[in-house]
Write an enzyme that holds these catalytic residues in place. Structure first.
Site, PDB file in Angstrom:
ATOM      1  CB  THR A  52      41.041  38.833  49.821  1.00 25.41           C
ATOM      2  OG1 THR A  52      41.607  38.092  50.907  1.00 25.41           O
ATOM      3  CG2 THR A  52      41.770  40.156  49.694  1.00 25.41           C
ATOM      4  N   GLY A  69      50.322  44.399  43.787  1.00 25.40           N
ATOM      5  CA  GLY A  69      50.225  45.817  44.096  1.00 25.40           C
ATOM      6  C   GLY A  69      49.208  46.472  43.196  1.00 25.40           C
ATOM      7  CG  ASP A  70      45.459  45.184  43.618  1.00 27.97           C
ATOM      8  OD1 ASP A  70      45.723  45.595  44.764  1.00 27.97           O
ATOM      9  OD2 ASP A  70      44.753  44.195  43.402  1.00 27.97           O
ATOM     10  CD  GLU A  98      39.416  49.084  43.146  1.00 26.93           C
ATOM     11  OE1 GLU A  98      40.497  49.610  43.473  1.00 26.93           O
ATOM     12  OE2 GLU A  98      39.334  48.014  42.519  1.00 26.93           O
ATOM     13  NE  ARG A 158      39.972  41.442  35.146  1.00 22.83           N
ATOM     14  CZ  ARG A 158      40.729  42.123  35.993  1.00 22.83           C
ATOM     15  NH1 ARG A 158      41.959  41.736  36.276  1.00 22.83           N
ATOM     16  NH2 ARG A 158      40.247  43.207  36.579  1.00 22.83           N
ATOM     17  NE  ARG A 171      41.471  49.576  40.141  1.00 22.12           N
ATOM     18  CZ  ARG A 171      41.925  48.351  39.857  1.00 22.12           C
ATOM     19  NH1 ARG A 171      41.100  47.423  39.464  1.00 22.12           N
ATOM     20  NH2 ARG A 171      43.210  48.079  39.951  1.00 22.12           N
ATOM     21  CB  ALA A 214      42.008  33.244  46.152  1.00 23.68           C
TER      22      ALA A 214
END
Length: 354
Positions: free
Chosen positions: A94, A236-237, A66, A122, A55, A149
């Site tokens: 967030t 962790g992204d 992003e 998703r 991305r 969330a």
């Protein structure tokens, strides 16, 4: 896939937040999750047919914005998404997102939709779909570390797709755990609120970490992880953000979506650039093994990838005729003569003066 008929090329179906909620409620949350999972599995099995790129991210001290694009040659899709952990302090989400599908043949958009809710769906559907291949057989219990969330969607996805009914919760903010327990009180779960991460993971077959802080963190340490568990690490992204101690990764077989992106953003950013990982599509198509024995620790280092959003967008578009929950936006300029865009604007001016 074809766009609208020639007489209304200007109109693009738009799914608002209100429409999305109506679609989810009409179909049912668990049915939507299993439906998206089916589209995900179909697209993972044809992984090689997609354009793939990490991305495009714009990082700041406050967070990240992003773009996530992909195409299968027939349909193009992208998602705009942000991640700003401090937003909650001012009453904001967030993560927010919207997405677009277009036909490759003409470049015309055929869907514009909110994706804050759809991303939550998703992400949860992806987690549960992956666990079908990696979780221990007969798994019934899951620890949920981070009760924000994403947590309810994760719980319902694992229930509907894997049959998980025993949940062990932990969050640094007890109010988040209380919120989760209220929301899930009548959903068929046995729920235990825990006071530490260690207590939450004890006896769990699956461990899901879904925390939001944008920092190198050690939510789980090596001594907390026993043999045979499946870890669903989805918090962790982005660069500089992790949840697991490095020693856990050394003991685990690691599975990822798209290796070039995960090495930048996932738990494996802590590891050497050649640390072995397996891409999930290879497991799903039988080209690589998934779980091979009862004592194996499997780790899904999930950061989210554009093909997953593409799958969710495809699923949503296929529900529009069924539900009718959308509106047509006058979004594309459609002059009588495609070469006379200026003339269209001037005629509009003349019409306003009449």
């Amino acid at each position: 896939m074809k766009n609208n008929t020639l007489h209304n090329l200007n109109l693009v179906p738009f799914v608002s937040v209100d429409d999305m909620m109506k679609i989810v409620l009409e179909i049912g949350v668990e049915n939507v999750l299993t439906g998206i999972a089916e589209y995900l599995e179909a697209d993972f099995r044809r992984w090689e047919s997609f354009d793939k790129t990490p991305r495009v991210a714009s990082h700041s001290e406050a967070g990240v914005i992003e773009l996530m694009p992909t195409s299968d040659g027939d349909v193009y899709g992208f998602k705009y998404v942000n991640g700003h952990p401090d937003n909650m302090k001012t009453g904001r989400q967030t993560v927010t997102a919207f997405g677009v599908l277009s036909e490759v043949e003409t470049g015309y958009p055929v869907l514009l939709t909110e994706m804050t809710i759809l991303t939550a769906l998703r992400t949860a559907a992806t987690s549960a779909m992956v666990a079908k291949y990696l979780a221990p057989k007969g798994a019934r219990s899951m620890a949920l570390i981070g009760n924000g969330a994403q947590s309810e969607f994760q719980a319902l996805a694992f229930k509907s797709i894997l049959g998980i009914t025993d949940l062990r919760l932990y969050d640094i903010d007890p109010a988040s755990t209380k919120k989760f327990m209220h929301n899930m009180a009548d959903q068929g779960f046995t729920i235990t609120a825990c006071t530490t991460e260690q207590q939450a993971v004890e006896g769990a077959d699956i461990i899901t970490t879904a925390t939001a802080d944008k920092q190198y963190a050690t939510i789980l340490t090596d001594n907390m992880i026993g043999a045979g568990v499946h870890i669903n690490a989805i918090g962790g992204d982005c660069p500089g953000k992790t949840e697991l101690h490095r020693d856990i990764l050394l003991r685990s077989d690691i599975f990822v979506e798209y290796t070039p992106q995960t090495r930048i953003e996932g738990e494996i950013q802590q590891m050497d650039a050649d640390h072995p990982v397996t891409e999930l599509w290879q497991v799903m198509t039988g080209q690589a093994p998934g779980r091979t024995d009862d004592r194996q620790i499997t780790l899904f280092d999930g950061v989210g990838f554009a093909i997953e959003d593409f799958s969710a967008l495809r699923y949503l578009r296929d529900q529009l005729e069924r539900t009718g929950h959308f509106e047509d936006l006058d979004m594309i300029a459609d002059p009588d003569d495609p070469r006379d865009l200026y003339g269209m604007v001037m005629r509009a001016k003349a019409n306003q003066q009449e």
